[in-house]
Design a protein around this motif. Structure first.
Motif, PDB file in Angstrom:
ATOM      1  N   ILE A 157     -13.322 -58.320  18.180  1.00 22.72           N
ATOM      2  CA  ILE A 157     -14.617 -58.920  17.846  1.00 22.72           C
ATOM      3  C   ILE A 157     -15.623 -57.828  17.500  1.00 22.72           C
ATOM      4  O   ILE A 157     -16.414 -57.959  16.549  1.00 22.72           O
ATOM      5  N   HIS A 158     -15.594 -56.732  18.261  1.00 19.48           N
ATOM      6  CA  HIS A 158     -16.508 -55.609  18.004  1.00 19.48           C
ATOM      7  C   HIS A 158     -16.316 -55.060  16.589  1.00 19.48           C
ATOM      8  O   HIS A 158     -17.298 -54.829  15.863  1.00 19.48           O
ATOM      9  N   TYR A 159     -15.061 -54.864  16.171  1.00 18.89           N
ATOM     10  CA  TYR A 159     -14.790 -54.293  14.854  1.00 18.89           C
ATOM     11  C   TYR A 159     -14.869 -55.331  13.733  1.00 18.89           C
ATOM     12  O   TYR A 159     -14.970 -54.964  12.558  1.00 18.89           O
ATOM     13  N   ALA A 160     -14.813 -56.594  14.097  1.00 17.36           N
ATOM     14  CA  ALA A 160     -14.909 -57.644  13.074  1.00 17.36           C
ATOM     15  C   ALA A 160     -16.352 -58.019  12.781  1.00 17.36           C
ATOM     16  O   ALA A 160     -16.638 -58.646  11.765  1.00 17.36           O
ATOM     17  N   LYS A 161     -17.270 -57.636  13.655  1.00 20.74           N
ATOM     18  CA  LYS A 161     -18.660 -58.099  13.547  1.00 20.74           C
ATOM     19  C   LYS A 161     -19.434 -57.510  12.372  1.00 20.74           C
ATOM     20  O   LYS A 161     -20.131 -58.249  11.661  1.00 20.74           O
ATOM     21  N   PRO A 162     -19.404 -56.185  12.129  1.00 19.88           N
ATOM     22  CA  PRO A 162     -20.232 -55.654  11.030  1.00 19.88           C
ATOM     23  C   PRO A 162     -19.802 -56.182   9.674  1.00 19.88           C
ATOM     24  O   PRO A 162     -18.621 -56.445   9.436  1.00 19.88           O
ATOM     25  N   LYS A 163     -20.755 -56.327   8.771  1.00 24.48           N
ATOM     26  CA  LYS A 163     -20.456 -56.804   7.431  1.00 24.48           C
ATOM     27  C   LYS A 163     -19.564 -55.827   6.675  1.00 24.48           C
ATOM     28  O   LYS A 163     -18.766 -56.223   5.823  1.00 24.48           O
ATOM     29  N   LEU A 164     -19.715 -54.518   6.976  1.00 23.15           N
ATOM     30  CA  LEU A 164     -18.879 -53.502   6.342  1.00 23.15           C
ATOM     31  C   LEU A 164     -18.304 -52.598   7.427  1.00 23.15           C
ATOM     32  O   LEU A 164     -19.054 -52.001   8.204  1.00 23.15           O
ATOM     33  N   LEU A 165     -16.984 -52.511   7.467  1.00 24.44           N
ATOM     34  CA  LEU A 165     -16.296 -51.582   8.373  1.00 24.44           C
ATOM     35  C   LEU A 165     -15.701 -50.466   7.527  1.00 24.44           C
ATOM     36  O   LEU A 165     -14.903 -50.721   6.620  1.00 24.44           O
ATOM     37  N   ILE A 166     -16.090 -49.227   7.820  1.00 26.19           N
ATOM     38  CA  ILE A 166     -15.568 -48.062   7.108  1.00 26.19           C
ATOM     39  C   ILE A 166     -14.543 -47.371   8.007  1.00 26.19           C
ATOM     40  O   ILE A 166     -14.874 -46.946   9.116  1.00 26.19           O
ATOM     41  N   VAL A 167     -13.304 -47.281   7.527  1.00 28.24           N
ATOM     42  CA  VAL A 167     -12.224 -46.617   8.271  1.00 28.24           C
ATOM     43  C   VAL A 167     -11.872 -45.346   7.516  1.00 28.24           C
ATOM     44  O   VAL A 167     -11.370 -45.382   6.387  1.00 28.24           O
ATOM     45  N   ASP A 168     -12.142 -44.212   8.135  1.00 31.67           N
ATOM     46  CA  ASP A 168     -12.033 -42.915   7.457  1.00 31.67           C
ATOM     47  C   ASP A 168     -10.750 -42.181   7.847  1.00 31.67           C
ATOM     48  O   ASP A 168     -10.304 -42.239   8.992  1.00 31.67           O
ATOM     49  N   GLU A 169     -10.170 -41.509   6.851  1.00 37.97           N
ATOM     50  CA  GLU A 169      -9.037 -40.602   7.054  1.00 37.97           C
ATOM     51  C   GLU A 169      -7.788 -41.314   7.566  1.00 37.97           C
ATOM     52  O   GLU A 169      -7.075 -40.800   8.427  1.00 37.97           O
ATOM     53  N   LEU A 170      -7.500 -42.463   7.014  1.00 35.70           N
ATOM     54  CA  LEU A 170      -6.261 -43.148   7.360  1.00 35.70           C
ATOM     55  C   LEU A 170      -5.104 -42.402   6.695  1.00 35.70           C
ATOM     56  O   LEU A 170      -5.140 -42.146   5.487  1.00 35.70           O
ATOM     57  N   GLY A 171      -4.095 -42.052   7.479  1.00 36.95           N
ATOM     58  CA  GLY A 171      -2.931 -41.392   6.924  1.00 36.95           C
ATOM     59  C   GLY A 171      -2.786 -39.929   7.282  1.00 36.95           C
ATOM     60  O   GLY A 171      -1.732 -39.336   7.069  1.00 36.95           O
ATOM     61  N   TYR A 172      -3.835 -39.318   7.831  1.00 33.84           N
ATOM     62  CA  TYR A 172      -3.729 -37.913   8.214  1.00 33.84           C
ATOM     63  C   TYR A 172      -2.773 -37.753   9.394  1.00 33.84           C
ATOM     64  O   TYR A 172      -2.094 -36.745   9.521  1.00 33.84           O
ATOM     65  N   LEU A 173      -2.722 -38.761  10.252  1.00 29.83           N
ATOM     66  CA  LEU A 173      -1.771 -38.797  11.353  1.00 29.83           C
ATOM     67  C   LEU A 173      -1.049 -40.133  11.311  1.00 29.83           C
ATOM     68  O   LEU A 173      -1.678 -41.169  11.078  1.00 29.83           O
ATOM     69  N   PRO A 174       0.275 -40.139  11.538  1.00 29.14           N
ATOM     70  CA  PRO A 174       1.005 -41.415  11.514  1.00 29.14           C
ATOM     71  C   PRO A 174       0.642 -42.290  12.704  1.00 29.14           C
ATOM     72  O   PRO A 174       0.282 -41.789  13.764  1.00 29.14           O
ATOM     73  N   PHE A 175       0.723 -43.595  12.510  1.00 30.17           N
ATOM     74  CA  PHE A 175       0.457 -44.545  13.586  1.00 30.17           C
ATOM     75  C   PHE A 175       1.731 -44.811  14.379  1.00 30.17           C
ATOM     76  O   PHE A 175       2.834 -44.780  13.831  1.00 30.17           O
ATOM     77  N   GLU A 176       1.563 -45.096  15.640  1.00 33.47           N
ATOM     78  CA  GLU A 176       2.661 -45.649  16.411  1.00 33.47           C
ATOM     79  C   GLU A 176       2.881 -47.091  15.958  1.00 33.47           C
ATOM     80  O   GLU A 176       1.930 -47.761  15.522  1.00 33.47           O
ATOM     81  N   PRO A 177       4.125 -47.599  16.053  1.00 28.99           N
ATOM     82  CA  PRO A 177       4.381 -48.975  15.585  1.00 28.99           C
ATOM     83  C   PRO A 177       3.457 -50.014  16.213  1.00 28.99           C
ATOM     84  O   PRO A 177       2.967 -50.903  15.524  1.00 28.99           O
ATOM     85  N   ASP A 178       3.211 -49.923  17.518  1.00 27.76           N
ATOM     86  CA  ASP A 178       2.336 -50.900  18.166  1.00 27.76           C
ATOM     87  C   ASP A 178       0.921 -50.828  17.601  1.00 27.76           C
ATOM     88  O   ASP A 178       0.259 -51.856  17.423  1.00 27.76           O
ATOM     89  N   ALA A 179       0.467 -49.594  17.310  1.00 32.09           N
ATOM     90  CA  ALA A 179      -0.878 -49.428  16.765  1.00 32.09           C
ATOM     91  C   ALA A 179      -0.981 -50.067  15.386  1.00 32.09           C
ATOM     92  O   ALA A 179      -2.010 -50.633  15.026  1.00 32.09           O
ATOM     93  N   ALA A 180       0.107 -49.986  14.620  1.00 37.99           N
ATOM     94  CA  ALA A 180       0.111 -50.598  13.293  1.00 37.99           C
ATOM     95  C   ALA A 180      -0.075 -52.106  13.396  1.00 37.99           C
ATOM     96  O   ALA A 180      -0.804 -52.715  12.609  1.00 37.99           O
ATOM     97  N   HIS A 181       0.569 -52.725  14.368  1.00 37.88           N
ATOM     98  CA  HIS A 181       0.419 -54.165  14.564  1.00 37.88           C
ATOM     99  C   HIS A 181      -1.017 -54.508  14.967  1.00 37.88           C
ATOM    100  O   HIS A 181      -1.555 -55.543  14.556  1.00 37.88           O
ATOM    101  N   LEU A 182      -1.637 -53.657  15.755  1.00 41.41           N
ATOM    102  CA  LEU A 182      -3.021 -53.886  16.164  1.00 41.41           C
ATOM    103  C   LEU A 182      -3.961 -53.766  14.963  1.00 41.41           C
ATOM    104  O   LEU A 182      -4.891 -54.555  14.811  1.00 41.41           O
ATOM    105  N   PHE A 183      -3.701 -52.769  14.117  1.00 37.40           N
ATOM    106  CA  PHE A 183      -4.520 -52.600  12.918  1.00 37.40           C
ATOM    107  C   PHE A 183      -4.353 -53.808  11.991  1.00 37.40           C
ATOM    108  O   PHE A 183      -5.308 -54.274  11.367  1.00 37.40           O
ATOM    109  N   PHE A 184      -3.136 -54.325  11.915  1.00 43.35           N
ATOM    110  CA  PHE A 184      -2.883 -55.526  11.112  1.00 43.35           C
ATOM    111  C   PHE A 184      -3.711 -56.702  11.616  1.00 43.35           C
ATOM    112  O   PHE A 184      -4.262 -57.474  10.824  1.00 43.35           O
TER     113      PHE A 184
END
Length: 261
Positions: A157-184
């Motif tokens: 809810i916290h990350y869904a609330k702002p009208k614009l969410l800026i996610v910086d530097e995606l890909g510099y470090l690989p995600f763990e599989p569980d983290a990928a599901h959370l990001f999804f």
């Protein structure tokens, strides 16, 4: 109570703090300009609105958590000819935010992706949108911790609330599989409801390795790319360019061609 004190008390009660703080100077200005009562009232309202707008903007900048101050005027478009300046201006207009769309800035480190992201985020705040900036690693770590603590819904809810969410530097470090599901889950929560701006040093075709799961990566990209503006930036790093100018680094030598035996 004097007439002045009575007027200040009424302005306090109405929460017209700009008028209260500038009362004498505003009255003097109206007198010097020989304004009618209607014109003077318009002047007073303009100053009050300007103060409130500036307060809102300052608060928005603070809540956005930008890592630094950047604007479009300070971006060297001439140094990055692969960027369509008109496209960036269109993105900065904020229409993609109103439509709940996504913007992806893709390119190697140092080409200005974060500069543009921050500048567009600041333009959005001035236009009246709420913005939150977060490094991808911080976002994923907070989602994972919230999941472990049984507070995932609260964090989503916290990350869904702002009208614009800026996610910086995606890909510099690989995600763990569980983290990928959370990001999804977050991307799904914001899909067609809240705009996202993502910067990455990896082409979208490489996101399967970034997320550690090609299936999840495809599902994420399916939502991000459905209504999107993709800007691929090519060129040298600004930071390395300055180092080369100062003589600390040499330009990469041309690749030698092998001669036939």
């Amino acid at each position: 109570m004097t007439e002045h004190d009575h007027l200040v008390a009424m302005l306090n009660r109405l929460k017209l703090t700009a008028l209260r703080d500038q009362l004498d100077s505003l009255i003097d200005e109206a007198g010097r300009r020989e304004l009618t009562i209607r014109e003077a009232l318009a002047l007073f309202c303009e100053r009050e609105i300007a103060r409130r707008d500036q307060r809102r903007i300052d608060m928005g900048f603070g809540l956005a958590r930008f890592p630094f101050v950047r604007d479009l005027a300070g971006f060297d478009f001439a140094a990055q000819p692969s960027i369509d300046k008109a496209q960036i201006r269109e993105i900065a207009s904020g229409r993609f935010i109103a439509n709940g769309e996504a913007v992806l800035f893709l390119g190697p480190p140092g080409v200005g992706k974060t500069h543009l992201a921050v500048a567009i985020g600041r333009e959005a705040i001035v236009a009246g949108y709420s913005v939150l900036f977060t490094p991808a690693t911080t976002l994923v770590a907070q989602l994972a911790k919230a999941h472990a603590d049984g507070r995932l819904e609260e964090r989503l809810i916290h990350y869904a609330k702002p009208k614009l969410l800026i996610v910086d530097e995606l890909g510099y470090l690989p995600f763990e599989p569980d983290a990928a599901h959370l990001f999804f889950q977050l991307v799904s929560r914001r899909y067609e409801k809240g705009a996202m701006l993502v910067t990455s040093n990896r082409a979208v075709g490489e996101w399967g390795s970034v997320f550690g799961d090609p299936v999840v990566a495809t599902a994420i990209l399916d939502r991000l790319l459905h209504h999107s503006h993709v800007v691929t930036i090519r060129g040298d790093s600004y930071r390395l360019r300055e180092k080369r100018r100062s003589g600390l680094l040499q330009k990469p030598a041309a690749t030698l061609q092998s001669t036939p035996a």
